[in-house]
Design a protein around this motif. Structure first.
Motif, short mmCIF file in Angstrom:
data_model
loop_
_atom_site.label_atom_id
_atom_site.label_comp_id
_atom_site.label_asym_id
_atom_site.label_seq_id
_atom_site.Cartn_x
_atom_site.Cartn_y
_atom_site.Cartn_z
N GLU A 1 7.72 1.78 12.36
CA GLU A 1 7.39 0.43 11.96
C GLU A 1 8.27 -0.56 12.72
OE1 GLU A 1 9.61 1.17 7.76
OE2 GLU A 1 8.43 -0.67 7.88
N ARG A 2 7.79 -1.76 12.87
CA ARG A 2 8.55 -2.80 13.56
C ARG A 2 8.23 -4.14 12.90
NH1 ARG A 2 4.67 -5.41 16.74
NH2 ARG A 2 2.92 -4.07 17.36
N LEU A 3 8.99 -5.13 13.27
CA LEU A 3 8.81 -6.46 12.72
C LEU A 3 8.17 -7.37 13.77
CD1 LEU A 3 9.32 -8.19 10.19
CD2 LEU A 3 11.48 -8.90 11.22
N GLY A 4 6.97 -7.87 13.46
CA GLY A 4 6.31 -8.87 14.29
C GLY A 4 6.28 -10.17 13.52
N GLN A 5 5.09 -10.76 13.38
CA GLN A 5 4.95 -11.90 12.48
C GLN A 5 5.14 -11.44 11.03
OE1 GLN A 5 4.63 -15.14 13.32
NE2 GLN A 5 4.86 -14.45 15.44
N GLY A 6 4.89 -10.15 10.83
CA GLY A 6 5.13 -9.48 9.55
C GLY A 6 5.47 -8.03 9.86
N GLN A 7 5.38 -7.15 8.87
CA GLN A 7 5.65 -5.73 9.07
C GLN A 7 4.48 -5.06 9.76
OE1 GLN A 7 8.68 -5.34 8.10
NE2 GLN A 7 9.00 -3.23 8.72
N VAL A 8 4.76 -4.31 10.84
CA VAL A 8 3.72 -3.61 11.59
C VAL A 8 4.01 -2.11 11.55
CG1 VAL A 8 2.51 -3.40 13.79
CG2 VAL A 8 3.52 -5.60 13.14
N TYR A 9 3.02 -1.31 11.14
CA TYR A 9 3.14 0.14 11.15
C TYR A 9 2.55 0.66 12.45
CZ TYR A 9 4.13 0.22 6.08
OH TYR A 9 4.68 0.04 4.84
N GLU A 10 3.21 1.67 13.04
CA GLU A 10 2.72 2.26 14.27
C GLU A 10 2.64 3.78 14.14
OE1 GLU A 10 4.20 -0.99 17.62
OE2 GLU A 10 5.30 0.92 17.41
N PHE A 11 1.60 4.36 14.73
CA PHE A 11 1.39 5.80 14.65
C PHE A 11 0.95 6.34 16.01
CE2 PHE A 11 -0.11 3.60 10.86
CZ PHE A 11 0.74 4.10 9.89
N GLU A 12 1.32 7.57 16.26
CA GLU A 12 0.81 8.29 17.42
C GLU A 12 0.34 9.65 16.95
OE1 GLU A 12 2.31 10.38 21.60
OE2 GLU A 12 3.59 8.88 20.62
N TYR A 13 -0.85 10.04 17.34
CA TYR A 13 -1.33 11.36 16.95
C TYR A 13 -2.28 11.92 18.00
CZ TYR A 13 -5.34 8.67 15.03
OH TYR A 13 -6.41 7.83 14.84
N LYS A 14 -2.53 13.24 17.92
CA LYS A 14 -3.42 13.93 18.84
C LYS A 14 -4.59 14.52 18.07
CE LYS A 14 -2.02 16.31 22.34
NZ LYS A 14 -1.38 17.32 23.22
N ILE A 15 -5.77 14.45 18.68
CA ILE A 15 -6.98 15.00 18.07
C ILE A 15 -7.68 15.89 19.08
CG2 ILE A 15 -9.25 14.48 17.12
CD1 ILE A 15 -8.21 11.86 16.11
N ALA B 1 -1.83 0.90 15.48
CA ALA B 1 -0.92 -0.06 14.85
C ALA B 1 -1.72 -0.82 13.80
CB ALA B 1 -0.33 -1.03 15.87
N ALA B 2 -1.05 -1.23 12.74
CA ALA B 2 -1.73 -1.96 11.67
C ALA B 2 -0.77 -2.94 11.00
CB ALA B 2 -2.28 -0.98 10.64
N PHE C 1 0.82 -1.21 0.00
CA PHE C 1 0.00 0.00 0.00
C PHE C 1 0.86 1.26 0.00
CE2 PHE C 1 -2.45 3.05 2.80
CZ PHE C 1 -3.23 3.55 1.76
N GLY C 2 1.89 1.29 0.84
CA GLY C 2 2.74 2.48 0.91
C GLY C 2 3.61 2.48 2.15
N THR C 3 4.40 3.53 2.30
CA THR C 3 5.29 3.67 3.45
C THR C 3 4.50 4.09 4.68
OG1 THR C 3 5.68 6.02 3.03
CG2 THR C 3 7.12 4.44 1.89
N PRO C 4 5.08 3.93 5.88
CA PRO C 4 4.40 4.40 7.09
C PRO C 4 4.03 5.88 7.04
CG PRO C 4 6.22 2.97 7.69
CD PRO C 4 6.33 3.19 6.20
N GLN C 5 4.92 6.71 6.50
CA GLN C 5 4.63 8.14 6.43
C GLN C 5 3.47 8.43 5.49
OE1 GLN C 5 6.30 10.74 8.27
NE2 GLN C 5 4.39 11.69 7.59
N PHE C 6 3.40 7.70 4.38
CA PHE C 6 2.30 7.86 3.43
C PHE C 6 0.97 7.52 4.10
CE2 PHE C 6 -0.50 5.88 0.24
CZ PHE C 6 -0.65 6.92 -0.65
N VAL C 7 0.95 6.41 4.83
CA VAL C 7 -0.28 6.00 5.53
C VAL C 7 -0.64 7.02 6.60
CG1 VAL C 7 -1.33 4.22 6.95
CG2 VAL C 7 0.14 3.56 5.06
#
Length: 238
Positions: free
Chosen positions: A167-181, A194-195, A137-143
């Motif tokens: 991003e980190r490696l689990g069973q596969g590639q995992v993307y992680e984000f932190e944001y404020k709303i 995380a996704a 789909f794309g890079t972590p920053q793109f997502v």
């Protein structure tokens, strides 16, 4: 919070990896280490030079602080503040605060709420997708950019800001984000997401907690929620 609708966008080109290098200063006859790092604007890289002595001190400080946080998170899990939740049917696992309550909610595969304040919650959504991994789909920053733009389009959103992307490696590639709303529905919130994609399914974790100026997120709570974030993973394929 984000969903599989983001996968309708076309993927961008991949980011190139940055590497570190060392060189000798001819005038001072000492080694200097140079690091390249991304700023929030990932189109540029910044070079930072440290003397060997300062570099060693920085590394020791990072190791001490990092070890302290890891030990603190580990002690929380061992003391019963966190417990393992595993969904064998949908194929994922994560840690959750032992005092939080599991509730039913339409659209969520599982949802946990803090009893004292139900708007603080941990939810997982699993959806079928056509791609084999998030990298398709794309890079972590793109997502992250798509995620925050979607949040800003909501009528209830006053402000939305990405805090970190990784991003980190689990069973596969995992993307992680932190944001404020800052929203008309519940005020200012801190969100850890995380996704990952496994077996043609998109797995999304959202950890939501209030973080207002009058009642900011406590450091101990943050460590706990980050441990939840980093524990989210697919079950090993059998």
């Amino acid at each position: 919070m984000w969903s599989s609708s983001f996968l309708a966008f076309s993927p961008p080109s991949k980011l190139s990896l940055l590497s570190s290098s060392s060189f000798a200063s001819s005038s001072h006859h000492r080694k200097v280490q140079t690091f390249l790092c991304f700023t929030q604007n990932h189109s540029s890289a910044v070079g930072i030079s440290f003397s060997k002595r300062h570099l060693n001190l920085s590394i020791l400080t990072l190791l001490f602080n990092g070890g302290f946080l890891l030990d603190k998170a580990k002690s929380m899990a061992e003391s019963g503040d966190l417990q393992r939740y595993t969904d064998s049917k949908d194929g994922f696992t994560l840690l959750v605060p032992s005092s939080w309550t599991k509730v039913e909610k339409a659209g969520a595969n599982v949802l946990f709420e803090e009893p004292e304040k139900r708007s603080n919650n941990i939810g997982v959504v699993v959806s079928p997708v056509r791609i084999k991994s998030l990298e398709d789909f794309g890079t972590p920053q793109f997502v992250a950019d798509k995620l925050i733009n979607a949040e800003k389009r909501k009528e209830s959103t006053k402000e939305a800001e990405v805090v970190s992307v990784g991003e980190r490696l689990g069973q596969g590639q995992v993307y992680e984000f932190e944001y404020k709303i800052d929203s008309t529905r519940g005020g200012i919130k801190r969100v850890f997401s995380a996704a990952f994609v496994s077996s043609k399914k998109l797995y999304i974790l959202n950890v939501v907690h209030s973080d207002s100026p009058e009642n900011p997120l406590a450091s101990s709570t943050r460590v706990l929620l980050e441990q939840v974030l980093h524990s989210f993973d697919a079950l090993p394929l059998t």
